[in-house]
Scaffold this motif. Structure first.
Motif, PDB file in Angstrom:
ATOM      1  N   GLY A  54       6.476 -22.513  11.623  1.00 45.48           N
ATOM      2  CA  GLY A  54       6.862 -23.206  10.576  1.00 45.48           C
ATOM      3  C   GLY A  54       6.156 -22.875   9.429  1.00 45.48           C
ATOM      4  N   SER A  55       4.964 -21.997   9.369  1.00 44.76           N
ATOM      5  CA  SER A  55       4.348 -21.311   8.259  1.00 44.76           C
ATOM      6  C   SER A  55       4.903 -20.034   8.094  1.00 44.76           C
ATOM      7  N   VAL A  56       4.636 -19.513   6.865  1.00 45.07           N
ATOM      8  CA  VAL A  56       5.055 -18.273   6.339  1.00 45.07           C
ATOM      9  C   VAL A  56       3.681 -17.616   5.698  1.00 45.07           C
ATOM     10  N   PHE A  57       3.702 -16.027   6.306  1.00 46.64           N
ATOM     11  CA  PHE A  57       2.666 -15.264   5.461  1.00 46.64           C
ATOM     12  C   PHE A  57       3.275 -14.503   4.351  1.00 46.64           C
ATOM     13  N   LYS A  58       2.590 -14.569   3.478  1.00 43.92           N
ATOM     14  CA  LYS A  58       2.786 -13.716   2.075  1.00 43.92           C
ATOM     15  C   LYS A  58       1.851 -12.710   1.977  1.00 43.92           C
ATOM     16  N   PHE A  59       2.127 -11.461   1.924  1.00 46.55           N
ATOM     17  CA  PHE A  59       0.957 -10.478   1.790  1.00 46.55           C
ATOM     18  C   PHE A  59       0.386 -10.658   0.583  1.00 46.55           C
ATOM     19  N   THR A  60       1.092 -11.022  -0.589  1.00 42.61           N
ATOM     20  CA  THR A  60       0.411 -10.985  -1.824  1.00 42.61           C
ATOM     21  C   THR A  60      -0.469 -12.072  -1.847  1.00 42.61           C
ATOM     22  N   GLU A  61      -0.646 -13.016  -0.947  1.00 46.61           N
ATOM     23  CA  GLU A  61      -1.692 -14.079  -0.926  1.00 46.61           C
ATOM     24  C   GLU A  61      -2.837 -13.507  -0.404  1.00 46.61           C
ATOM     25  N   VAL A  62      -3.036 -12.474   0.002  1.00 45.59           N
ATOM     26  CA  VAL A  62      -4.071 -11.690   0.507  1.00 45.59           C
ATOM     27  C   VAL A  62      -4.800 -11.344  -0.760  1.00 45.59           C
ATOM     28  N   GLU A  63      -6.230 -11.769  -0.742  1.00 47.39           N
ATOM     29  CA  GLU A  63      -7.021 -11.464  -1.824  1.00 47.39           C
ATOM     30  C   GLU A  63      -7.049  -9.975  -2.377  1.00 47.39           C
ATOM     31  N   TYR A  64      -7.225  -9.132  -1.504  1.00 46.28           N
ATOM     32  CA  TYR A  64      -7.242  -7.912  -1.793  1.00 46.28           C
ATOM     33  C   TYR A  64      -6.027  -6.835  -1.710  1.00 46.28           C
ATOM     34  N   TYR A  65      -4.905  -7.551  -1.476  1.00 45.11           N
ATOM     35  CA  TYR A  65      -3.670  -6.967  -1.438  1.00 45.11           C
ATOM     36  C   TYR A  65      -3.054  -7.232  -2.622  1.00 45.11           C
ATOM     37  N   LYS A  66      -2.507  -6.294  -3.298  1.00 41.65           N
ATOM     38  CA  LYS A  66      -1.848  -6.313  -4.662  1.00 41.65           C
ATOM     39  C   LYS A  66      -0.802  -5.465  -4.884  1.00 41.65           C
ATOM     40  N   PHE A  67       0.187  -5.609  -5.420  1.00 42.23           N
ATOM     41  CA  PHE A  67       1.256  -4.799  -5.947  1.00 42.23           C
ATOM     42  C   PHE A  67       0.821  -4.388  -7.112  1.00 42.23           C
ATOM     43  N   PRO A  68       1.272  -3.095  -7.309  1.00 38.42           N
ATOM     44  CA  PRO A  68       2.004  -2.086  -6.756  1.00 38.42           C
ATOM     45  C   PRO A  68       1.371  -1.713  -5.432  1.00 38.42           C
ATOM     46  N   VAL A  69       2.146  -1.384  -4.446  1.00 34.39           N
ATOM     47  CA  VAL A  69       1.532  -0.909  -2.958  1.00 34.39           C
ATOM     48  C   VAL A  69       2.435   0.238  -2.795  1.00 34.39           C
ATOM     49  N   THR A  70       1.792   1.381  -2.331  1.00 35.96           N
ATOM     50  CA  THR A  70       2.306   2.436  -2.054  1.00 35.96           C
ATOM     51  C   THR A  70       2.443   2.384  -0.253  1.00 35.96           C
ATOM     52  N   PRO A  71       3.729   2.048   0.403  1.00 33.56           N
ATOM     53  CA  PRO A  71       3.853   1.692   1.765  1.00 33.56           C
ATOM     54  C   PRO A  71       3.720   3.058   2.531  1.00 33.56           C
ATOM     55  N   GLY A  72       3.667   2.921   3.777  1.00 31.74           N
ATOM     56  CA  GLY A  72       3.648   4.138   4.560  1.00 31.74           C
ATOM     57  C   GLY A  72       2.458   4.333   5.510  1.00 31.74           C
ATOM     58  N   HIS A  73       2.614   4.184   6.879  1.00 33.06           N
ATOM     59  CA  HIS A  73       1.390   4.241   7.479  1.00 33.06           C
ATOM     60  C   HIS A  73       1.783   5.012   8.720  1.00 33.06           C
ATOM     61  N   GLU A  74       2.808   5.724   8.668  1.00 32.75           N
ATOM     62  CA  GLU A  74       2.872   6.735   9.784  1.00 32.75           C
ATOM     63  C   GLU A  74       3.148   8.184   9.255  1.00 32.75           C
ATOM     64  N   ILE A  75       1.873   8.766   8.847  1.00 32.03           N
ATOM     65  CA  ILE A  75       1.652   9.813   8.172  1.00 32.03           C
ATOM     66  C   ILE A  75       1.416  10.979   8.907  1.00 32.03           C
ATOM     67  N   ALA A  76       2.063  12.352   8.581  1.00 32.59           N
ATOM     68  CA  ALA A  76       1.401  13.504   9.031  1.00 32.59           C
ATOM     69  C   ALA A  76       1.651  14.697   7.969  1.00 32.59           C
ATOM     70  N   GLY A  77       0.784  15.469   8.090  1.00 32.76           N
ATOM     71  CA  GLY A  77       0.728  16.333   7.188  1.00 32.76           C
ATOM     72  C   GLY A  77      -0.410  17.463   7.258  1.00 32.76           C
ATOM     73  N   THR A  78      -1.003  17.952   6.406  1.00 33.59           N
ATOM     74  CA  THR A  78      -1.966  19.198   6.327  1.00 33.59           C
ATOM     75  C   THR A  78      -3.058  18.790   5.420  1.00 33.59           C
ATOM     76  N   ILE A  79      -4.152  19.168   5.810  1.00 27.98           N
ATOM     77  CA  ILE A  79      -5.482  18.969   4.956  1.00 27.98           C
ATOM     78  C   ILE A  79      -5.175  19.791   3.665  1.00 27.98           C
ATOM     79  N   TYR A  80      -5.183  19.164   2.465  1.00 26.95           N
ATOM     80  CA  TYR A  80      -5.299  19.741   1.240  1.00 26.95           C
ATOM     81  C   TYR A  80      -6.534  19.999   0.490  1.00 26.95           C
ATOM     82  N   SER A  81      -7.437  18.906   0.607  1.00 27.76           N
ATOM     83  CA  SER A  81      -8.748  19.220   0.137  1.00 27.76           C
ATOM     84  C   SER A  81      -9.846  18.296   1.038  1.00 27.76           C
ATOM     85  N   ILE A  82     -11.023  18.914   0.857  1.00 28.42           N
ATOM     86  CA  ILE A  82     -11.895  18.013   1.808  1.00 28.42           C
ATOM     87  C   ILE A  82     -13.235  17.933   0.759  1.00 28.42           C
ATOM     88  N   GLY A  83     -13.530  16.399   0.871  1.00 29.94           N
ATOM     89  CA  GLY A  83     -14.694  15.934   0.139  1.00 29.94           C
ATOM     90  C   GLY A  83     -15.940  16.651   0.512  1.00 29.94           C
TER      91      GLY A  83
END
Ligand SMILES: [Zn+2]
Ligand SMILES: [Zn+2]
Length: 370
Positions: A54-83
């Protein structure tokens, strides 16, 4: 760099450009090759999910989650720079990598013990609380979360490992001790996979690679067309839950496909009120039901059966860093067949999310970067 961001629920994603970030101390920057488009991205775009009680979860009600959000958690690529401060990580510019997305805060007592699922800030992960793969560059604050991808694994397959891959690997390894115990005592075991979509097919391949060979693996789905693919990929039997059948008949038919009255372990990738209530009745004594599918309402279970037969019901949510490491090693040596892919450019992501919403996406949506 180019990125697509959620700025408001249901508004087309905003395409904008910004400077390529510097690699932070201890971290790396990745040049994205492919980035998967997942149902979780759709949930964020809608900014609400039903919790089934019966309850609804809203992402934007989480304190540290704020729009704008860049989604995408399935990431493959190459190392571009190293700290700086990256001694011991052995990354080189150009290395092929995938990102462990569920990193959370990275420094609490849970994160330190590779238990980031329990982190109080567990939404602080790629594509949610921190910028993700809908961008041609991604900052990985902790280099250990950029895992090397062997040359034998194509990028398109690699980017699926941190989400559908790790989830199914976690589910199979969660039921594995139960299956092994039955094989040890009874010489055989039976496993039911619910759902012959992308997750179910991953699960089948991983189960065949990881579980004892004495295990009978069965897949259930509404669609015999999908089950035909599962049969081609080596499952031992299938069960069609045909429309119009009574619930009793479906349960009897399903149980008859197991051994001695049912299944020793069940992984439910659909996990709705209907499937969960149904398959709980197909468990053998001392069996385990692993719930994986999300946001499917709530189930109904016989509490006495649960107690009298010492059944186990457990939730499986994505996986830990070590799961991803093990999975990469497994996939590098096994010939796993990925689900069909549907390629998009970054400026087509809003269309892709709409296709997911309408259920018209054929195969797995994936952003291909130049
Ligand atoms: Zn995902
Ligand atoms: Zn943490």
């Amino acid at each position: 760099m180019k990125r697509a961001q959620i700025t408001k629920a249901y508004e087309p994603l905003d395409l904008n450009e910004t400077k390529i970030p510097e690699a932070p101390a201890g971290g790396v920057v990745i040049k994205t090759t492919y980035s998967g488009i997942c149902h979780s991205d759709l949930h964020q775009w809608e900014d609400e999910v039903s919790m089934g009680d019966g309850s609804v979860f809203k992402f934007t009600e989480v304190e540290y989650y704020k729009f704008p959000v860049t989604p995408g958690h399935e990431i493959a690529g190459t190392i571009y720079s190293i700290g700086s401060n990256n001694a011991g990580m052995n990354h080189k510019i150009g290395d092929r990598v995938v990102v462990y997305s569920w990193a959370a805060c990275g420094h609490c007592k849970y994160c330190d013990e590779d238990w980031s699922n329990m982190c109080p800030e567990r939404l602080r992960c790629y594509g949610f609380g921190i910028p993700g793969g809908y961008a041609n560059f991604v900052v990985v604050p902790e280099a250990k979360h950029a895992l090397k991808l062997p040359d034998s694994i194509p990028f398109e397959v690699g980017c699926m490992l941190p989400c559908s891959g790790i989830t199914t690997y976690n589910a199979v390894t969660t039921i594995k001790p139960v299956v092994e115990r039955f094989v040890k005592f009874e010489g055989k075991a039976s496993v039911l996979i619910v759902g012959a979509g992308g997750l179910g097919l991953w699960s089948l391949q991983i189960a065949k690679a990881v579980l004892p060979k004495e295990t009978k693996i069965v897949i259930a789905d509404l669609s015999d067309e999908k089950l035909a693919v599962a049969r081609e990929r080596g499952c031992d039997d299938t069960v069609v839950w045909k429309k119009g059948m009574t619930e009793e008949d479906i349960i009897e038919l399903t149980k008859s496909k197991g051994r001695d009255g049912g299944f020793d372990a069940i992984m439910d990738y659909v996990n709705t009120s209907v499937t969960s209530t149904r398959v709980f009745k197909c468990l053998r004594p001392n069996g385990m039901l692993a719930m994986v599918g999300l946001f499917g309402g709530c189930g109904q279970y016989s509490l006495p059966s649960m107690v009298l037969w010492s059944n186990q019901v457990t939730g499986v949510f994505v996986g830990k860093l070590h799961h991803l490491q093990e999975l990469i090693e497994l996939v590098a040596t096994q010939k796993l067949i990925p689900p069909p892919l549907n390629y998009f450019k970054l400026d087509q992501v809003t269309d892709a999310l709409m296709m997911l919403k309408k259920g018209t996406m054929r195969g797995r949506g994936i952003i291909k970067f130049d």
